[in-house]
Design a protein around this motif. Structure first.
Motif, PDB file in Angstrom:
ATOM      1  N   VAL A 311       0.862  -1.191   0.000  1.00  0.00           N
ATOM      2  CA  VAL A 311       0.000   0.000   0.000  1.00  0.00           C
ATOM      3  C   VAL A 311       0.897   1.239   0.000  1.00  0.00           C
ATOM      4  O   VAL A 311       0.664   2.207  -0.733  1.00  0.00           O
ATOM      5  N   LYS A 313       3.750   1.668  -1.273  1.00  0.00           N
ATOM      6  CA  LYS A 313       4.305   1.931  -2.619  1.00  0.00           C
ATOM      7  C   LYS A 313       3.326   2.785  -3.439  1.00  0.00           C
ATOM      8  O   LYS A 313       3.705   3.797  -4.024  1.00  0.00           O
ATOM      9  N   TYR A 314       2.052   2.359  -3.451  1.00  0.00           N
ATOM     10  CA  TYR A 314       1.047   3.137  -4.203  1.00  0.00           C
ATOM     11  C   TYR A 314       1.005   4.579  -3.700  1.00  0.00           C
ATOM     12  O   TYR A 314       0.971   5.531  -4.474  1.00  0.00           O
ATOM     13  N   VAL A 315       0.982   4.716  -2.374  1.00  0.00           N
ATOM     14  CA  VAL A 315       0.760   6.039  -1.778  1.00  0.00           C
ATOM     15  C   VAL A 315       1.975   6.944  -1.983  1.00  0.00           C
ATOM     16  O   VAL A 315       1.827   8.114  -2.370  1.00  0.00           O
ATOM     17  N   GLU A 317       4.396   6.697  -4.215  1.00  0.00           N
ATOM     18  CA  GLU A 317       4.592   7.057  -5.633  1.00  0.00           C
ATOM     19  C   GLU A 317       3.583   8.109  -6.063  1.00  0.00           C
ATOM     20  O   GLU A 317       3.906   9.043  -6.794  1.00  0.00           O
ATOM     21  N   ASP A 318       2.368   7.975  -5.560  1.00  0.00           N
ATOM     22  CA  ASP A 318       1.320   8.923  -5.940  1.00  0.00           C
ATOM     23  C   ASP A 318       1.582  10.307  -5.330  1.00  0.00           C
ATOM     24  O   ASP A 318       1.527  11.322  -6.025  1.00  0.00           O
ATOM     25  N   ARG A 474      -8.464  -4.189  -6.605  1.00  0.00           N
ATOM     26  CA  ARG A 474      -7.704  -3.531  -7.663  1.00  0.00           C
ATOM     27  C   ARG A 474      -6.986  -2.333  -7.085  1.00  0.00           C
ATOM     28  O   ARG A 474      -7.417  -1.778  -6.073  1.00  0.00           O
ATOM     29  N   ASN A 475      -5.912  -1.955  -7.782  1.00  0.00           N
ATOM     30  CA  ASN A 475      -5.178  -0.752  -7.422  1.00  0.00           C
ATOM     31  C   ASN A 475      -4.777  -0.802  -5.948  1.00  0.00           C
ATOM     32  O   ASN A 475      -4.259  -1.815  -5.488  1.00  0.00           O
ATOM     33  N   ILE A 476      -5.075   0.247  -5.220  1.00  0.00           N
ATOM     34  CA  ILE A 476      -4.592   0.334  -3.834  1.00  0.00           C
ATOM     35  C   ILE A 476      -5.228  -0.713  -2.921  1.00  0.00           C
ATOM     36  O   ILE A 476      -4.735  -0.992  -1.833  1.00  0.00           O
ATOM     37  N   ASN A 477      -6.312  -1.337  -3.386  1.00  0.00           N
ATOM     38  CA  ASN A 477      -6.919  -2.408  -2.590  1.00  0.00           C
ATOM     39  C   ASN A 477      -6.525  -3.809  -3.059  1.00  0.00           C
ATOM     40  O   ASN A 477      -7.050  -4.791  -2.546  1.00  0.00           O
ATOM     41  N   SER A 525     -14.387   3.844  -6.402  1.00  0.00           N
ATOM     42  CA  SER A 525     -13.037   4.245  -6.806  1.00  0.00           C
ATOM     43  C   SER A 525     -13.007   4.305  -8.321  1.00  0.00           C
ATOM     44  O   SER A 525     -14.001   3.997  -8.974  1.00  0.00           O
ATOM     45  N   MET A 572      -8.039   7.279  -1.438  1.00  0.00           N
ATOM     46  CA  MET A 572      -6.723   6.696  -1.229  1.00  0.00           C
ATOM     47  C   MET A 572      -6.602   5.980   0.124  1.00  0.00           C
ATOM     48  O   MET A 572      -5.735   5.129   0.328  1.00  0.00           O
TER      49      MET A 572
END
Ligand code: F6R
Length: 610
Positions: A311, A313-315, A317-318, A474-477, A525, A572
């Motif tokens: 999680v 990593k997603y946050v 990078e975003d 998907r994605n952050i989940n 989302s 997010m």
């Protein structure tokens, strides 16, 4: 993993050791034992049992140890040799003069064993640990401390040790090299233990033994030496941990208690770390200028902590626009990672004692990278070996399945990402405001989900017969799906897989039929509609759908067999909220199946060996 407790004092050691061992049960074990030096004749008496400490207690009723105020005890999590009574610790040397307990792994045990066998030493167990008792006996020339010191210098691996001898009814020796061991200082009594909760009812004065240190303890005092035998000074810490934080306080299990503690843990974290629109990360030890220079980030962690890192990593990078690479620690340490002085390594660990994560950190530091850790246990090895540490302060996590530590790790990763994004000037103040406002709503959102306990329990029970589960997000989940699956398999023993929903058609959809339950994390989302398509594909193949959806989403009801609603929060941030029903589903399925929720089979709370 294995738990060690030792006592030297003026009281009968048996009840003290048994009680303390019980407090270490959460670490996971499969056999146990206790050895005591008799006050009368100084003979060492030893009792062991396969399975639970209760078995040992029952055995002791019929085979009492007699009174003695010096003893060592152990809970064993099998590595070398089956979880049998013979392999359980403590272990004697052949003369029964020396008794040891050991946590960790002796890598050169075979070499030492062959050497000692040639000298006539008889080995009874299949363990690596038994060599230590014989080696001490071989090297003993009348001074126990010296014999242990010499032995430790010959051992390779990582370990913690407790040693007693019938020749020295006034000495308890302890050594640490890579595995955690603490000393508790009492009045006319002293203790050793693998972890503070074991002896919290006896003393709050704690010395954290460092790697390469050997302690000689009497009833009156403690002296600590380095490997070369030189006396070293030590610091006594006053531990403020509350005793009730290591008790169930009316909850059926520690896991449930810890799930319920999450709103408190998160609101405490946000209250202390968010000051207006500023993020205060005391302990980070990196100035804004240092943060600006970071060119990439590598996250290392294991298990649930790894999912938190995903999680992260997603946050990061975003919000901070920095590339983040993430590895499970055990993989990172054995490849040739491309890192240098401009890489920031973030190690995530609840216990701070996970062997692979510690090894990964050492590897990273050797390559010149700065390491910060996100860690729950204050003073742990990881915290000590990192350049900076962000403590999650979630309180002791006793249930083997990690819950509150995970959401606390997520909370800290969000805070760090916002801070980095601000320093790197990648975030507009209005976005910072939105995220901060969102974070402050999270504890209440988690509380709202906890109110659905009865409904979630019902859904869990109704689905507890399924022999296989899939978790999709998907994605952050996507990491939430991995975490939901891990929680379920750990405590229910049901095969469960987490997938990025977009991967379904690339293989996993072959599993779907009316005998599979599929948990879909489908909050509002950008990928909501894609998730709905995946759900339809599963339904078309008769899979049973449990949907975790946003409050007010009526459409989802047409597609899912069961829906659990979570409050709508800043998009997010959904992983920190969506995981809570997943924790509860795993919990109630485990309960419905009659499993040992807090101490699931084969698992250890902190994995201190590779
Ligand atoms: C799962 C679980 C484990 C740990 C892993 C890392 O519920 O508890 O997967 O997350 O062993 O442990 P720490 O965080 O102590 O490094």
């Amino acid at each position: 993993m294995c738990g060690i407790v030792g006592y030297i004092g003026d009281k009968n050691a048996q009840p003290i050791l048994l009680n303390a061992l019980k407090r270490l049960e959460y670490r996971g074990y499969d056999s146990c034992g206790i050895g005591i030096v008799a006050d009368k004749n100084h003979k060492i008496n030893l009792r062991k049992a396969q399975g639970k400490i209760q078995n040992l207690s029952n055995f002791l009723k019929d085979h009492p140890l007699g009174s003695g105020s010096l003893g060592i005890s152990h809970t064993r999590w099998a590595t070398h040799g089956k979880p049998t009574k013979v392999n359980a610790h403590p272990h004697f040397d052949s003369s029964k003069k020396f008794l040891i307990v050991h946590n960790g792994i002796i890598e050169n045990y075979q070499e030492i064993k062959d050497f000692l066998k040639e000298k006539g030493y008889k080995f009874l167990s299949e363990t690596d640990s038994e060599v230590i008792a014989h080696l001490i006996s071989f090297l003993y020339r009348g001074n126990l401390l010296q014999a242990v010191q010499e032995s430790v210098r010959k051992l390779r691996g990582s370990f913690a040790l407790g040693v007693i001898s019938s020749d020295h009814p006034d000495r308890l020796i302890a050594a640490r090299l890579g595995s955690p061991l603490i000393i508790g200082i009492g009045k006319k009594e002293n203790f050793i233990a693998s972890d503070v909760p074991a002896i919290l009812d006896k003393t709050r004065k704690i010395v954290y033994l460092k790697d390469g240190e050997i302690a000689e303890m009497t009833r009156k005092g403690v002296s600590i030496f380095d490997l070369a035998g030189k006396k070293v000074s030590y610091k006594i810490h006053q531990v403020s941990l509350k005793l009730d934080s290591v008790q169930k306080e009316g909850f059926a299990h520690f896991m449930l208690k810890e799930i319920y503690e999450q709103p408190k843990v998160l609101s405490r974290m946000f209250a202390s770390r968010i000051k207006g629109s500023k993020i205060v990360l005391d302990g980070l030890s990196l100035k804004d200028g240092d943060l600006q220079k970071i060119k990439d980030i590598v996250i290392v962690a294991c298990g649930t902590a790894y999912h938190a890192g995903l999680v992260g990593k997603y946050v990061i990078e975003d919000l901070a626009r920095i590339p983040v690479l993430i590895d499970v620690s055990s993989e990172f340490r054995y490849r040739t990672p491309i890192i240098d002085k401009k890489t920031l390594v973030i190690a995530i660990s609840q216990s701070g004692e996970t062997a692979d994560t510690l090894a990964a950190v050492r590897e990273a530091r050797a390559k010149g990278a700065k390491v910060i850790s996100i860690c729950n246990v204050v003073g742990s090895s990881l915290a000590r070996e990192s350049d900076g540490v962000l403590y999650t302060h979630a309180g002791p996590e006793i249930g083997v399945a990690s819950t509150k530590a995970y959401t606390a790790q997520l909370g800290m990763l969000y805070l760090f990402a916002v801070k980095l994004g601000m320093v790197k000037k990648k975030l507009k103040p209005s976005k910072v405001k939105d995220i901060v406002r969102g974070l402050k709503k999270v504890p209440n959102a988690v509380s709202q989900i906890l109110k659905l306990k009865t409904k979630i329990a019902k859904v869990a029970k109704a689905n507890s017969h399924f022999g296989c589960f899939l978790f999709l997000g998907r994605n952050i989940n996507f990491p939430s799906a991995l975490e939901g699956a891990l929680k379920l398999k750990e405590i229910s023993y049901i095969p469960a897989e987490g997938y990025a929903a977009g991967e379904m058609k690339h293989g996993p959809i072959a599993l779907i039929d009316e005998y599979r339950a599929v948990v879909c994390i489908v909050p509002r989302s950008d990928t909501y509609e894609k998730m709905i398509s995946n759900i339809q594909e599963i339904r078309a193949r008769k899979g049973k759908i449990i949907a975790i959806a946003s409050e007010g989403d009526d459409v989802i009801k047409q597609h899912a067999n069961n829906v659990i609603y979570i409050p709508s929060i800043y998009k997010m941030l959904t992983p920190i909220v969506a995981v809570v029903p997943l924790q509860l589903i795993a919990y109630y399925i485990s309960v419905a199946r009659g499993n040992d929720v807090d101490q699931p089979r084969n698992l250890a709370k902190s994995v201190t060996v590779e």
